[in-house]
Design a protein around this motif. Structure first.
Motif, PDB file in Angstrom:
ATOM      1  N   VAL A  50       0.837  -1.203   0.000  1.00  0.00           N
ATOM      2  CA  VAL A  50       0.000   0.000   0.000  1.00  0.00           C
ATOM      3  C   VAL A  50       0.871   1.251   0.000  1.00  0.00           C
ATOM      4  CG1 VAL A  50      -1.703   1.315   1.315  1.00  0.00           C
ATOM      5  CG2 VAL A  50      -1.927  -1.166   1.128  1.00  0.00           C
ATOM      6  N   ARG A  51       1.937   1.221   0.782  1.00  0.00           N
ATOM      7  CA  ARG A  51       2.810   2.395   0.903  1.00  0.00           C
ATOM      8  C   ARG A  51       3.454   2.762  -0.420  1.00  0.00           C
ATOM      9  NH1 ARG A  51       8.195   2.811   4.827  1.00  0.00           N
ATOM     10  NH2 ARG A  51       8.556   5.052   4.528  1.00  0.00           N
ATOM     11  N   TYR A  52       4.060   1.780  -1.089  1.00  0.00           N
ATOM     12  CA  TYR A  52       4.801   2.093  -2.313  1.00  0.00           C
ATOM     13  C   TYR A  52       3.892   2.192  -3.530  1.00  0.00           C
ATOM     14  CZ  TYR A  52       8.892   1.422   0.565  1.00  0.00           C
ATOM     15  OH  TYR A  52       9.834   1.547   1.556  1.00  0.00           O
ATOM     16  N   THR A  53       2.718   1.560  -3.481  1.00  0.00           N
ATOM     17  CA  THR A  53       1.735   1.787  -4.537  1.00  0.00           C
ATOM     18  C   THR A  53       1.247   3.222  -4.511  1.00  0.00           C
ATOM     19  OG1 THR A  53       0.987  -0.524  -4.454  1.00  0.00           O
ATOM     20  CG2 THR A  53      -0.496   1.066  -5.464  1.00  0.00           C
ATOM     21  N   ALA A  54       0.965   3.721  -3.300  1.00  0.00           N
ATOM     22  CA  ALA A  54       0.526   5.109  -3.154  1.00  0.00           C
ATOM     23  C   ALA A  54       1.613   6.070  -3.616  1.00  0.00           C
ATOM     24  CB  ALA A  54       0.159   5.381  -1.696  1.00  0.00           C
ATOM     25  N   ARG A  55       2.865   5.746  -3.286  1.00  0.00           N
ATOM     26  CA  ARG A  55       3.963   6.620  -3.703  1.00  0.00           C
ATOM     27  C   ARG A  55       4.096   6.663  -5.218  1.00  0.00           C
ATOM     28  NH1 ARG A  55      10.395   6.193  -1.996  1.00  0.00           N
ATOM     29  NH2 ARG A  55      11.131   7.679  -3.574  1.00  0.00           N
ATOM     30  N   LEU A  56       4.037   5.495  -5.876  1.00  0.00           N
ATOM     31  CA  LEU A  56       4.127   5.459  -7.333  1.00  0.00           C
ATOM     32  C   LEU A  56       2.963   6.204  -7.983  1.00  0.00           C
ATOM     33  CD1 LEU A  56       5.293   1.770  -7.848  1.00  0.00           C
ATOM     34  CD2 LEU A  56       6.634   3.833  -8.266  1.00  0.00           C
ATOM     35  N   ARG A  57       1.801   6.087  -7.375  1.00  0.00           N
ATOM     36  CA  ARG A  57       0.630   6.781  -7.922  1.00  0.00           C
ATOM     37  C   ARG A  57       0.799   8.298  -7.802  1.00  0.00           C
ATOM     38  NH1 ARG A  57      -4.623   5.521  -9.132  1.00  0.00           N
ATOM     39  NH2 ARG A  57      -6.162   7.154  -8.813  1.00  0.00           N
ATOM     40  N   ILE A  58       1.321   8.738  -6.665  1.00  0.00           N
ATOM     41  CA  ILE A  58       1.552  10.173  -6.481  1.00  0.00           C
ATOM     42  C   ILE A  58       2.562  10.689  -7.496  1.00  0.00           C
ATOM     43  CG2 ILE A  58       2.532  11.885  -4.905  1.00  0.00           C
ATOM     44  CD1 ILE A  58       1.346  10.267  -2.600  1.00  0.00           C
ATOM     45  N   GLU A  59       3.661   9.960  -7.659  1.00  0.00           N
ATOM     46  CA  GLU A  59       4.709  10.395  -8.577  1.00  0.00           C
ATOM     47  C   GLU A  59       4.242  10.346 -10.029  1.00  0.00           C
ATOM     48  OE1 GLU A  59       7.973   7.862  -7.667  1.00  0.00           O
ATOM     49  OE2 GLU A  59       8.496   8.908  -5.812  1.00  0.00           O
ATOM     50  N   THR A  60       3.244   9.521 -10.318  1.00  0.00           N
ATOM     51  CA  THR A  60       2.717   9.453 -11.680  1.00  0.00           C
ATOM     52  C   THR A  60       1.876  10.681 -12.020  1.00  0.00           C
ATOM     53  OG1 THR A  60       2.686   7.038 -11.594  1.00  0.00           O
ATOM     54  CG2 THR A  60       1.317   8.075 -13.278  1.00  0.00           C
ATOM     55  N   ASP A  74       6.599  10.880  -0.210  1.00  0.00           N
ATOM     56  CA  ASP A  74       6.879   9.914   0.851  1.00  0.00           C
ATOM     57  C   ASP A  74       5.612   9.626   1.650  1.00  0.00           C
ATOM     58  OD1 ASP A  74       8.411   8.207   2.404  1.00  0.00           O
ATOM     59  OD2 ASP A  74       8.777   9.757   3.907  1.00  0.00           O
ATOM     60  N   ILE A  75       5.354   8.339   1.874  1.00  0.00           N
ATOM     61  CA  ILE A  75       4.205   7.890   2.663  1.00  0.00           C
ATOM     62  C   ILE A  75       4.755   7.191   3.899  1.00  0.00           C
ATOM     63  CG2 ILE A  75       2.085   6.541   2.684  1.00  0.00           C
ATOM     64  CD1 ILE A  75       2.042   8.751   0.635  1.00  0.00           C
ATOM     65  N   THR A  76       4.363   7.640   5.083  1.00  0.00           N
ATOM     66  CA  THR A  76       4.902   7.064   6.309  1.00  0.00           C
ATOM     67  C   THR A  76       4.170   5.769   6.655  1.00  0.00           C
ATOM     68  OG1 THR A  76       3.351   8.272   7.726  1.00  0.00           O
ATOM     69  CG2 THR A  76       5.428   9.366   7.156  1.00  0.00           C
ATOM     70  N   LEU A  77       4.830   4.943   7.464  1.00  0.00           N
ATOM     71  CA  LEU A  77       4.210   3.695   7.919  1.00  0.00           C
ATOM     72  C   LEU A  77       2.972   3.974   8.752  1.00  0.00           C
ATOM     73  CD1 LEU A  77       7.387   1.640   8.927  1.00  0.00           C
ATOM     74  CD2 LEU A  77       5.922   1.256   6.952  1.00  0.00           C
ATOM     75  N   GLU A  78       3.014   5.030   9.552  1.00  0.00           N
ATOM     76  CA  GLU A  78       1.868   5.367  10.400  1.00  0.00           C
ATOM     77  C   GLU A  78       0.650   5.718   9.556  1.00  0.00           C
ATOM     78  OE1 GLU A  78       4.922   6.493  10.734  1.00  0.00           O
ATOM     79  OE2 GLU A  78       5.459   5.412  12.589  1.00  0.00           O
ATOM     80  N   ASP A  79       0.869   6.432   8.448  1.00  0.00           N
ATOM     81  CA  ASP A  79      -0.248   6.790   7.563  1.00  0.00           C
ATOM     82  C   ASP A  79      -0.875   5.543   6.944  1.00  0.00           C
ATOM     83  OD1 ASP A  79       0.134   9.456   8.064  1.00  0.00           O
ATOM     84  OD2 ASP A  79       1.418   9.788   6.314  1.00  0.00           O
ATOM     85  N   VAL A  80      -0.025   4.595   6.528  1.00  0.00           N
ATOM     86  CA  VAL A  80      -0.534   3.374   5.902  1.00  0.00           C
ATOM     87  C   VAL A  80      -1.327   2.545   6.906  1.00  0.00           C
ATOM     88  CG1 VAL A  80       0.112   1.220   4.773  1.00  0.00           C
ATOM     89  CG2 VAL A  80       1.333   3.328   4.223  1.00  0.00           C
TER      90      VAL A  80
END
Length: 232
Positions: A50-60, A74-80
């Protein structure tokens, strides 16, 4: 599993999940005091996915000027973890409120509405993400590792670490490029023969296995002819 439950039979009366078919196990994010080691491994991969999918989506979707800043996506573990726990609560509430389940057609229509809204909102050109396995800061290897591990765990296959993912990716990418280039070249050669109206005996079927290596070429057979509607 909704379409084919564990006790589902195919059209011949044979259990659907038999032979080469392996039934997947649903994976859930469960965090409590009695969490087992297996569940901890599942939680870790779900969080990373979830963390790195969200990051890739943001960067896209973000502009190139913004994505150049490391902290911008950057997406923190606490947010996920907060998002996953909130989703579990929302799903339990929605299941309790719904008296009857939506049909598969309605579910598909609901899923199709989301891309339409996204496409209307983001009409600008999307950013292209190039896979880089040797950079630990971009999250690419972590995303692939988490995604492959979740699928592996669901089907009872042992998960792997980031180093194994990096090793496999290092072999797959060159192999894909080499194979694609070879197939494209062979197809172009046959296309040239087609443009030149070459006879059938000039064409070749190609069988290639780069791992052996093995290359074989055979002449194609004439196409089988059938009588048309008007006897032609």
């Amino acid at each position: 599993l909704k379409q084919h439950p564990l006790d589902n039979l195919d059209e011949d009366g044979i259990p659907f999940w038999s032979g080469t078919r392996r039934a997947p196990s649903p994976l859930l994010y469960i965090e409590d005091e009695d969490t087992s080691e297996e569940q901890k491994r599942i939680n870790e991969n779900i969080v990373d996915f979830v963390r790195y999918t969200a990051r890739l989506r943001i960067e896209t979707f973000m502009s190139n000027d913004v994505t150049n800043l490391p902290e911008s996506s950057d997406i923190t573990l606490e947010d996920v973890k907060l998002a996953l726990n909130s989703k579990n609560i929302d799903e339990c509430s929605s299941e309790a409120d719904e008296s009857e389940e939506k049909s598969i057609d309605d579910q598909i229509r609901d899923q199709l509405e989301v891309p339409k809204l996204v496409a209307n909102r983001f009409s600008n050109k999307l950013n292209i993400e190039s896979f880089e396995k040797d950079d630990d800061t971009n999250g690419h290897v972590a995303f692939v590792t988490a995604a492959s591990n979740l699928r592996a765990i669901a089907y009872g296959i042992a998960p792997v670490d980031a180093m194994e993912t990096r090793r496999v990716a290092g072999r797959i990418v060159p192999a894909m490029i080499t194979t694609t280039a070879l197939v494209s070249a062979l197809s172009c050669l046959e296309l040239i023969k087609l443009v030149q109206n070459a006879p059938l005996k000039s064409y070749r079927n190609a069988f290639v296995n780069l791992a052996l290596p093995f290359f074989a070429f055979t002449a194609p057979l004439p196409a089988e002819k059938f009588e048309g509607l008007h006897g032609s």
